[in-house]
Write a protein that holds these residues in place. Structure first.
Motif, short mmCIF file in Angstrom:
data_model
loop_
_atom_site.label_atom_id
_atom_site.label_comp_id
_atom_site.label_asym_id
_atom_site.label_seq_id
_atom_site.Cartn_x
_atom_site.Cartn_y
_atom_site.Cartn_z
N TYR A 177 0.76 -1.17 -0.03
CA TYR A 177 -0.15 -0.15 -0.09
C TYR A 177 0.90 1.19 0.21
O TYR A 177 0.64 2.11 -0.71
N CYS A 187 2.58 1.81 -3.41
CA CYS A 187 1.70 2.68 -4.29
C CYS A 187 1.51 4.02 -4.01
O CYS A 187 1.43 4.74 -5.09
N PRO A 207 1.02 2.87 -12.04
CA PRO A 207 0.03 1.92 -11.59
C PRO A 207 0.56 0.42 -11.43
O PRO A 207 0.97 -0.15 -12.14
N LEU A 208 0.22 -0.06 -10.32
CA LEU A 208 0.92 -1.32 -9.82
C LEU A 208 -0.36 -2.23 -9.41
O LEU A 208 -1.26 -2.02 -8.98
N GLU A 209 0.02 -3.46 -9.74
CA GLU A 209 -0.77 -4.66 -9.38
C GLU A 209 0.09 -5.53 -8.62
O GLU A 209 1.36 -5.61 -8.84
#
Length: 196
Positions: A23, A26, A33-35
């Motif tokens: 978290y 990010c 943009p991360l996943e």
């Protein structure tokens, strides 16, 4: 010249980021943009072009208008990252969570990355997306408890419908999609995608 196929997947097998660390990562990098997949690999998502962004928003608007009328749940944009029960952190192009499930989360959980699998997800393949990668992502959604998913594939003029425990159904465009029992009364008419 070879077109780079994104997303970029970073193997993190030697590093275990906690949910809070991910978290904070990010938050510290809002322009990236991360996943994160269920194994913990970081995924750098590519921005989408104009056609994909427009289609994504149009489908999301239809979902939002249906939800505004029915008040059965909460709709989410592609900027929302869900902490899935299987350990992945994913951002569908559009998502919906049934209202009682959403309200059962604590205010803090609703503020951060919600620790819940959406009831419905929608993904739209862009020109740089690998179909194999998207199939894997859709299966991850199903394995996490998503009840209905639609994967739009403009390149093949198709949509794939995902339901738990059964093989995906492939339909050629144009078609009309039903929200079935998950999104009661929601119908989406999908024309053939214009050539890019």
């Amino acid at each position: 010249m070879t077109l780079l196929t994104l997303p970029l997947v970073l193997d993190m097998s030697g590093v275990q980021l906690s949910d809070e660390q991910f978290y904070q990562l990010c938050l510290s990098n809002p322009d990236i943009p991360l996943e994160r997949d269920a194994r913990g690999a970081l995924i750098v998502m590519a921005p989408v072009g104009g056609n994909s962004g427009s289609r994504e928003l149009e489908f999301g608007i239809d979902l939002g208008l249906w939800n505004r009328r029915t008040r059965l749940g909460t709709v989410f944009s592609s900027s929302t990252l869900f902490r899935l029960p299987n350990g992945g952190d994913r951002s569908p192009d559009a998502a919906w969570v049934e209202q009682s499930r959403w309200l059962a989360l604590s205010p803090e959980d609703r503020q951060k990355f919600p620790p819940i699998a959406p009831d419905f997800v929608m993904e739209l393949r862009s020109r740089t997306d690998s179909l194999e990668w998207l199939h894997s992502k859709m299966q991850e959604y199903m394995d996490s408890g998503v009840r209905l998913g639609w994967l739009f594939n403009p390149q093949a003029q198709q949509v794939e419908i995902y339901r738990p425990g059964v093989p995906s159904e492939v339909r050629s465009l144009p078609t009309e999609l039903s929200g079935e029992s998950v999104l009661p009364g929601f119908l989406l008419t999908v024309a053939r995608f214009k050539e890019e």
